[in-house]
Design a protein around this motif. Sequence first.
Motif, PDB file in Angstrom:
ATOM      1  N   ARG A   1      41.714  80.344  41.909  1.00  0.00           N
ATOM      2  CA  ARG A   1      40.570  80.782  41.109  1.00  0.00           C
ATOM      3  C   ARG A   1      40.219  79.693  40.101  1.00  0.00           C
ATOM      4  O   ARG A   1      41.068  78.899  39.704  1.00  0.00           O
ATOM      5  CB  ARG A   1      40.854  82.100  40.393  1.00  0.00           C
ATOM      6  CG  ARG A   1      41.164  83.246  41.341  1.00  0.00           C
ATOM      7  CD  ARG A   1      41.230  84.578  40.640  1.00  0.00           C
ATOM      8  NE  ARG A   1      41.533  85.652  41.604  1.00  0.00           N
ATOM      9  CZ  ARG A   1      41.133  86.909  41.478  1.00  0.00           C
ATOM     10  NH1 ARG A   1      40.404  87.273  40.408  1.00  0.00           N
ATOM     11  NH2 ARG A   1      41.437  87.816  42.391  1.00  0.00           N
ATOM     12  N   GLY A   2      38.947  79.698  39.704  1.00  0.00           N
ATOM     13  CA  GLY A   2      38.505  78.720  38.716  1.00  0.00           C
ATOM     14  C   GLY A   2      37.152  79.117  38.171  1.00  0.00           C
ATOM     15  O   GLY A   2      36.703  80.262  38.341  1.00  0.00           O
ATOM     16  N   SER A   3      36.475  78.179  37.543  1.00  0.00           N
ATOM     17  CA  SER A   3      35.138  78.438  37.017  1.00  0.00           C
ATOM     18  C   SER A   3      34.353  77.134  37.014  1.00  0.00           C
ATOM     19  O   SER A   3      34.933  76.042  37.105  1.00  0.00           O
ATOM     20  CB  SER A   3      35.215  79.029  35.609  1.00  0.00           C
ATOM     21  OG  SER A   3      35.828  78.118  34.711  1.00  0.00           O
ATOM     22  N   PHE A   4      33.035  77.239  36.902  1.00  0.00           N
ATOM     23  CA  PHE A   4      32.177  76.055  36.889  1.00  0.00           C
ATOM     24  C   PHE A   4      30.968  76.335  36.009  1.00  0.00           C
ATOM     25  O   PHE A   4      30.620  77.493  35.744  1.00  0.00           O
ATOM     26  CB  PHE A   4      31.732  75.681  38.308  1.00  0.00           C
ATOM     27  CG  PHE A   4      30.853  76.708  38.975  1.00  0.00           C
ATOM     28  CD1 PHE A   4      29.456  76.627  38.901  1.00  0.00           C
ATOM     29  CD2 PHE A   4      31.409  77.779  39.678  1.00  0.00           C
ATOM     30  CE1 PHE A   4      28.648  77.569  39.504  1.00  0.00           C
ATOM     31  CE2 PHE A   4      30.598  78.732  40.290  1.00  0.00           C
ATOM     32  CZ  PHE A   4      29.219  78.626  40.204  1.00  0.00           C
ATOM     33  N   GLU A   5      30.333  75.265  35.550  1.00  0.00           N
ATOM     34  CA  GLU A   5      29.101  75.374  34.780  1.00  0.00           C
ATOM     35  C   GLU A   5      27.924  75.462  35.753  1.00  0.00           C
ATOM     36  O   GLU A   5      27.708  74.562  36.573  1.00  0.00           O
ATOM     37  CB  GLU A   5      28.924  74.182  33.858  1.00  0.00           C
ATOM     38  CG  GLU A   5      29.864  74.165  32.655  1.00  0.00           C
ATOM     39  CD  GLU A   5      29.525  75.267  31.657  1.00  0.00           C
ATOM     40  OE1 GLU A   5      28.369  75.776  31.701  1.00  0.00           O
ATOM     41  OE2 GLU A   5      30.398  75.631  30.854  1.00  0.00           O
ATOM     42  N   TRP A   6      27.182  76.557  35.699  1.00  0.00           N
ATOM     43  CA  TRP A   6      26.083  76.812  36.642  1.00  0.00           C
ATOM     44  C   TRP A   6      25.101  75.653  36.693  1.00  0.00           C
ATOM     45  O   TRP A   6      24.713  75.181  37.752  1.00  0.00           O
ATOM     46  CB  TRP A   6      25.378  78.096  36.237  1.00  0.00           C
ATOM     47  CG  TRP A   6      24.329  78.549  37.204  1.00  0.00           C
ATOM     48  CD1 TRP A   6      23.027  78.177  37.265  1.00  0.00           C
ATOM     49  CD2 TRP A   6      24.522  79.488  38.288  1.00  0.00           C
ATOM     50  NE1 TRP A   6      22.377  78.815  38.291  1.00  0.00           N
ATOM     51  CE2 TRP A   6      23.267  79.629  38.930  1.00  0.00           C
ATOM     52  CE3 TRP A   6      25.611  80.229  38.740  1.00  0.00           C
ATOM     53  CZ2 TRP A   6      23.092  80.488  40.018  1.00  0.00           C
ATOM     54  CZ3 TRP A   6      25.435  81.059  39.832  1.00  0.00           C
ATOM     55  CH2 TRP A   6      24.189  81.174  40.461  1.00  0.00           C
TER      56      TRP A   6
ATOM     57  N   MET B   1      25.906  78.259  31.491  1.00  0.00           N
ATOM     58  CA  MET B   1      26.644  79.480  31.751  1.00  0.00           C
ATOM     59  C   MET B   1      27.867  79.160  32.610  1.00  0.00           C
ATOM     60  O   MET B   1      27.749  78.519  33.653  1.00  0.00           O
ATOM     61  CB  MET B   1      25.750  80.485  32.488  1.00  0.00           C
ATOM     62  CG  MET B   1      26.460  81.783  32.830  1.00  0.00           C
ATOM     63  SD  MET B   1      25.369  83.012  33.591  1.00  0.00           S
ATOM     64  CE  MET B   1      24.921  82.148  35.099  1.00  0.00           C
ATOM     65  N   ARG B   2      29.035  79.613  32.141  1.00  0.00           N
ATOM     66  CA  ARG B   2      30.264  79.366  32.896  1.00  0.00           C
ATOM     67  C   ARG B   2      30.504  80.549  33.829  1.00  0.00           C
ATOM     68  O   ARG B   2      30.486  81.709  33.405  1.00  0.00           O
ATOM     69  CB  ARG B   2      31.451  79.160  31.965  1.00  0.00           C
ATOM     70  CG  ARG B   2      32.658  78.604  32.708  1.00  0.00           C
ATOM     71  CD  ARG B   2      33.341  77.491  31.941  1.00  0.00           C
ATOM     72  NE  ARG B   2      34.235  76.736  32.811  1.00  0.00           N
ATOM     73  CZ  ARG B   2      33.946  75.561  33.328  1.00  0.00           C
ATOM     74  NH1 ARG B   2      32.798  74.983  33.044  1.00  0.00           N
ATOM     75  NH2 ARG B   2      34.795  74.942  34.111  1.00  0.00           N
TER      76      ARG B   2
END
Length: 269
Positions: free
Chosen positions: A260-265, A1-2
């Motif tokens: 801001r960014g995102s990561f793989e849980w 989940m991203r």
Amino acid sequence: MRVPFIKMHGLGNDFVVLDARAQELPDLGQALVRNLADRFTGIGCDQLILLQPSETADFRMRIYNHDGGEVGACGNATRAVALLHGSEARIETAGGALLASPTDDGASVDMGPPHFDWDAIPLAYPMDTLSMPVGWEMLENPGAVNVGNPHVVLFVDDTDAVPLDRIGPEIENDPLFPERVNVNVATIVSPSHIRLRVWERGAGLTRACGTGACATAVIAMRRRLVDREVTVTLPGGDLQIGWSEGENIRMTGPASESFRGSFEWDDYA
């Protein structure tokens, strides 16, 4: 989940903010918090902030220190999420409800009332919390207060001369403080100005600590060392603190968004 994140800071005290108000997230574990907070292999932060829906306020804010432990309050994070929210908000925290209003460069926060009773801080046994008959090396007769989390405040001639990186962990983990404690070492510059350094429980030396500034100002006011409105200068910058007996503490200062960014849980869980 991203999962998206927002990196923010208040006077250099930095946070990874996860917004679970719109996107439900799995339960956070200490390992995930520590891995995201790691400055070499993660995103890097002093605290991870989780925003959730609330039945009693505009939203709920949960605060996790760098070591993965959850705490009750963080003044700098409150200003940051108020800025993110964009309008006045009542924020539910483990340390009580806070009212925050955005300003041009940050926010003003009603931090609630301070608590001085020994068992509210808490201490291991009863004593006068305004001038405690204890000490560690050159640091003696601290004051103690709970402002959503426990603080001990020590006044010295030169806060920069105190080896806080060495003494801070000793005081934090002293058996006198069953829930550990945040350690504030302060110098009174004038009746309207305090200089402060903080060893933060579960995070270590920090560039700024909003609850530490509140705690230090309130103890200094109770000892009649300063006026009821003071500037508290931390390594990261200035906060304005106001308080009168029987009233809530008001903290005002800057906050900003970094990126801001995102990561793989699953990469960090």
